[in-house]
Design a protein around this motif. Structure first.
Motif, PDB file in Angstrom:
ATOM      1  N   VAL A   1      41.979  42.921  27.690  1.00 61.82           N
ATOM      2  CA  VAL A   1      43.125  42.997  28.598  1.00 61.82           C
ATOM      3  C   VAL A   1      42.631  43.071  30.039  1.00 61.82           C
ATOM      4  CG1 VAL A   1      45.010  44.497  29.369  1.00 61.82           C
ATOM      5  CG2 VAL A   1      44.765  43.948  26.946  1.00 61.82           C
ATOM      6  N   ARG A   2      41.605  43.879  30.274  1.00 57.44           N
ATOM      7  CA  ARG A   2      41.023  43.935  31.615  1.00 57.44           C
ATOM      8  C   ARG A   2      40.451  42.556  32.003  1.00 57.44           C
ATOM      9  NH1 ARG A   2      41.125  49.249  34.131  1.00 57.44           N
ATOM     10  NH2 ARG A   2      42.268  50.472  32.586  1.00 57.44           N
ATOM     11  N   GLU A   3      39.869  41.870  31.035  1.00 57.87           N
ATOM     12  CA  GLU A   3      39.337  40.534  31.299  1.00 57.87           C
ATOM     13  C   GLU A   3      40.477  39.567  31.628  1.00 57.87           C
ATOM     14  OE1 GLU A   3      36.164  37.827  31.772  1.00 57.87           O
ATOM     15  OE2 GLU A   3      36.144  39.997  31.474  1.00 57.87           O
ATOM     16  N   ALA A   4      41.581  39.684  30.897  1.00 61.43           N
ATOM     17  CA  ALA A   4      42.747  38.831  31.158  1.00 61.43           C
ATOM     18  C   ALA A   4      43.266  39.038  32.576  1.00 61.43           C
ATOM     19  CB  ALA A   4      43.844  39.123  30.142  1.00 61.43           C
ATOM     20  N   LYS A   5      43.365  40.285  32.979  1.00 62.41           N
ATOM     21  CA  LYS A   5      43.844  40.599  34.331  1.00 62.41           C
ATOM     22  C   LYS A   5      42.917  40.001  35.387  1.00 62.41           C
ATOM     23  CE  LYS A   5      45.011  44.597  37.265  1.00 62.41           C
ATOM     24  NZ  LYS A   5      46.355  44.109  37.659  1.00 62.41           N
ATOM     25  N   ALA A   6      41.612  40.138  35.181  1.00 61.99           N
ATOM     26  CA  ALA A   6      40.642  39.629  36.145  1.00 61.99           C
ATOM     27  C   ALA A   6      40.687  38.103  36.228  1.00 61.99           C
ATOM     28  CB  ALA A   6      39.237  40.096  35.771  1.00 61.99           C
ATOM     29  N   ARG A   7      40.792  37.435  35.089  1.00 66.13           N
ATOM     30  CA  ARG A   7      40.790  35.973  35.084  1.00 66.13           C
ATOM     31  C   ARG A   7      42.111  35.398  35.601  1.00 66.13           C
ATOM     32  NH1 ARG A   7      36.786  33.080  31.864  1.00 66.13           N
ATOM     33  NH2 ARG A   7      35.157  34.551  31.278  1.00 66.13           N
ATOM     34  N   LEU A   8      43.213  36.079  35.299  1.00 63.89           N
ATOM     35  CA  LEU A   8      44.509  35.584  35.746  1.00 63.89           C
ATOM     36  C   LEU A   8      44.577  35.516  37.263  1.00 63.89           C
ATOM     37  CD1 LEU A   8      47.376  34.713  34.850  1.00 63.89           C
ATOM     38  CD2 LEU A   8      48.058  37.112  35.070  1.00 63.89           C
ATOM     39  N   ALA A   9      43.893  36.420  37.930  1.00 61.28           N
ATOM     40  CA  ALA A   9      43.912  36.457  39.388  1.00 61.28           C
ATOM     41  C   ALA A   9      43.391  35.157  40.004  1.00 61.28           C
ATOM     42  CB  ALA A   9      43.081  37.633  39.895  1.00 61.28           C
ATOM     43  N   GLY A  10      42.606  34.386  39.253  1.00 61.28           N
ATOM     44  CA  GLY A  10      42.055  33.138  39.769  1.00 61.28           C
ATOM     45  C   GLY A  10      42.756  31.889  39.265  1.00 61.28           C
ATOM     46  N   LEU A  11      43.887  32.068  38.576  1.00 61.69           N
ATOM     47  CA  LEU A  11      44.570  30.918  37.968  1.00 61.69           C
ATOM     48  C   LEU A  11      45.795  30.448  38.756  1.00 61.69           C
ATOM     49  CD1 LEU A  11      44.367  31.808  34.160  1.00 61.69           C
ATOM     50  CD2 LEU A  11      42.903  30.266  35.491  1.00 61.69           C
ATOM     51  N   GLY A  12      46.056  31.052  39.884  1.00 59.09           N
ATOM     52  CA  GLY A  12      47.175  30.594  40.697  1.00 59.09           C
ATOM     53  C   GLY A  12      48.508  31.184  40.270  1.00 59.09           C
ATOM     54  N   ARG A  13      49.566  30.570  40.734  1.00 61.88           N
ATOM     55  CA  ARG A  13      50.917  31.090  40.524  1.00 61.88           C
ATOM     56  C   ARG A  13      51.302  31.118  39.043  1.00 61.88           C
ATOM     57  NH1 ARG A  13      56.565  28.296  42.605  1.00 61.88           N
ATOM     58  NH2 ARG A  13      57.975  29.825  41.621  1.00 61.88           N
ATOM     59  N   VAL A  14      51.851  32.237  38.608  1.00 64.13           N
ATOM     60  CA  VAL A  14      52.301  32.388  37.224  1.00 64.13           C
ATOM     61  C   VAL A  14      53.678  31.748  37.065  1.00 64.13           C
ATOM     62  CG1 VAL A  14      53.026  34.054  35.463  1.00 64.13           C
ATOM     63  CG2 VAL A  14      50.959  34.483  36.815  1.00 64.13           C
ATOM     64  N   SER A  15      53.845  30.976  35.986  1.00 70.20           N
ATOM     65  CA  SER A  15      55.131  30.328  35.732  1.00 70.20           C
ATOM     66  C   SER A  15      55.906  30.993  34.601  1.00 70.20           C
ATOM     67  CB  SER A  15      54.926  28.848  35.395  1.00 70.20           C
ATOM     68  OG  SER A  15      54.086  28.705  34.251  1.00 70.20           O
ATOM     69  N   LEU A  16      55.207  31.373  33.525  1.00 68.89           N
ATOM     70  CA  LEU A  16      55.897  31.886  32.341  1.00 68.89           C
ATOM     71  C   LEU A  16      55.104  33.021  31.707  1.00 68.89           C
ATOM     72  CD1 LEU A  16      58.301  31.510  30.343  1.00 68.89           C
ATOM     73  CD2 LEU A  16      56.804  29.986  29.025  1.00 68.89           C
ATOM     74  N   ILE A  17      55.819  34.071  31.302  1.00 69.82           N
ATOM     75  CA  ILE A  17      55.220  35.221  30.618  1.00 69.82           C
ATOM     76  C   ILE A  17      55.939  35.382  29.283  1.00 69.82           C
ATOM     77  CG2 ILE A  17      54.743  37.692  30.737  1.00 69.82           C
ATOM     78  CD1 ILE A  17      55.260  37.383  33.848  1.00 69.82           C
ATOM     79  N   GLN A  18      55.184  35.324  28.178  1.00 75.39           N
ATOM     80  CA  GLN A  18      55.761  35.510  26.845  1.00 75.39           C
ATOM     81  C   GLN A  18      55.133  36.749  26.212  1.00 75.39           C
ATOM     82  OE1 GLN A  18      56.091  31.532  24.631  1.00 75.39           O
ATOM     83  NE2 GLN A  18      54.598  31.069  26.232  1.00 75.39           N
ATOM     84  N   SER A  19      55.961  37.680  25.777  1.00 78.36           N
ATOM     85  CA  SER A  19      55.437  38.904  25.178  1.00 78.36           C
ATOM     86  C   SER A  19      56.267  39.280  23.957  1.00 78.36           C
ATOM     87  CB  SER A  19      55.463  40.057  26.190  1.00 78.36           C
ATOM     88  OG  SER A  19      56.795  40.319  26.608  1.00 78.36           O
ATOM     89  N   SER A  20      55.630  39.967  23.046  1.00 80.92           N
ATOM     90  CA  SER A  20      56.342  40.464  21.864  1.00 80.92           C
ATOM     91  C   SER A  20      55.583  41.640  21.278  1.00 80.92           C
ATOM     92  CB  SER A  20      56.506  39.369  20.804  1.00 80.92           C
ATOM     93  OG  SER A  20      55.245  38.931  20.326  1.00 80.92           O
ATOM     94  N   TYR A  21      56.327  42.488  20.574  1.00 77.15           N
ATOM     95  CA  TYR A  21      55.724  43.620  19.860  1.00 77.15           C
ATOM     96  C   TYR A  21      56.493  43.749  18.550  1.00 77.15           C
ATOM     97  CZ  TYR A  21      53.006  48.009  19.698  1.00 77.15           C
ATOM     98  OH  TYR A  21      52.104  48.999  19.383  1.00 77.15           O
TER      99      TYR A  21
END
Length: 362
Positions: free
Chosen positions: A137-157
């Motif tokens: 999750v920490r890796e996801a946060k770090a990498r997302l910062a370099g991917l530009g504008r976020v368009s869609l977030i999909q989550s489920s539990y």
């Protein structure tokens, strides 16, 4: 950045509540090297037995006795939801640091009051949004910062532990669990993870809820078994969330996928050693390996690659970071009462949307 194996023997700890989650806390306390001074349970007999089983120095007659003892620096509140606020507020008044299970309170206004009291008291507070502490999750946060504008977030539990009519629990009772059972219990983790990983704020919500099992052993069901939520964020991203405690075969599946301008990432809590990385030309799966992880993720990856980490490791890291904060350090990403109040506010917003069948601003 905190070394999660560092010892914190000077922190004196009291735990209130002896159920499943109290035992998880106790294990993490011991792992941190802190001193587990005492346990308070429903009865003195329960506290004595738990103190012996969990390695505490002593048992306390009540939460009030533990808080007033002068023997602890931090209290872990691991009780049913309706007791979180009164116990945590008493601990704050006593000047103690507080770790309180989520939901922070059964209503958003009380949770906000708790966050204000914590600020006024100037003590360390924490809420176990422990999925933040998966290294991927920490890796996801770090990498997302370099991917530009976020368009869609999909989550489920997804869970299935309340699938049958004879499955029952105190959480089903809104007087004990609160008015938003599934959203407050597991949706709160989704809300927190979405905002933590993206660094973006949810600004409006459209939700619907459903009671799938109408009657249980305790009587008619008044809280939702499942919910679907649409949301938008401050940056303009769109999002979806689905939460259910009646999804057959799903035991504890928290999933998050985020699409951005230059790529996508996906994390599955039931497969936490991997992070999916999507690109237009090629996609790949990143395996947890301290040798290749970002600086943000490495401190939460103490085991070599191929030695799986899981929920206990997340909890250990959360508790270690909390105690580091008590010692005056500033660990990155520690979820505080402010974060707990935020999740309670988003839960309340989702419930209001479902009741009115309208979009509601957060």
């Amino acid at each position: 950045m905190l070394d999660i194996c560092r010892q914190s023997s000077k922190v004196r700890v009291g735990i209130i509540g002896t159920g499943f989650i109290g035992r998880i806390h106790a294990r993490a306390v011991r792992q941190s090297g802190a001193r587990l001074v005492g346990i308070a349970g429903v009865t003195m007999e329960d506290a004595l037995q738990s103190a012996q089983e969990l390695g505490a120095d002593m048992a306390f007659e009540s939460a009030d006795e533990l808080i007033a003892s002068g023997l602890v620096d931090v209290v872990h509140v691991c009780t049913p939801n309706h007791l979180h606020a009164p116990i945590a507020l008493r601990a704050l008044e006593a000047g103690l640091a507080v770790v309180c299970e989520k939901p922070l309170a059964t209503d958003a206004s009380t949770a906000a009051q708790m966050a204000r009291r914590a600020r006024d008291a100037g003590v360390v507070t924490a809420v176990p949004f422990v999925y933040r502490f998966h290294p991927m999750v920490r890796e996801a946060k770090a990498r997302l910062a370099g991917l530009g504008r976020v368009s869609l977030i999909q989550s489920s539990y997804m869970q299935d532990w309340l699938l049958e009519a004879d499955d029952d629990n105190w959480r089903v009772d809104p007087k004990k669990g609160g008015p938003g059972r599934t959203i407050g219990d597991i949706g709160s983790h989704c809300f927190d993870l979405v905002e933590f990983v993206t660094g973006d704020r949810i600004t409006h919500i459209g939700a619907q809820t459903s009671v799938f099992v109408a009657d249980r052993a305790s009587g008619p069901v008044l809280t939702e078994d499942l919910a679907t939520i649409h949301f938008g964020t401050a940056s303009g991203a769109l999002g979806t969330m689905a939460v259910s405690q009646v999804a057959p075969g799903r035991k504890n599946r928290l999933f998050l996928e985020i699409s951005a301008a230059a790529g996508s990432i996906a994390f599955d809590q039931e497969n936490p050693e991997r992070l999916w990385l999507g690109r237009r030309g090629v996609s790949d799966t990143l395996v947890r390996d301290p040798l290749t992880l970002s600086d943000a993720a490495k401190p939460y990856s103490p085991l070599p690659a191929g030695h799986p980490q899981g929920f206990h490791d997340c909890f250990n890291a959360f508790v270690a970071d909390t105690y580091a904060a008590i010692r005056g350090e500033r660990p990155e990403g520690l979820p505080t009462f402010e974060d707990g109040a935020r999740a309670a506010h988003l839960t309340d917003t989702a419930l209001r949307s479902a009741r009115t069948s309208k979009w509601v601003a957060c």
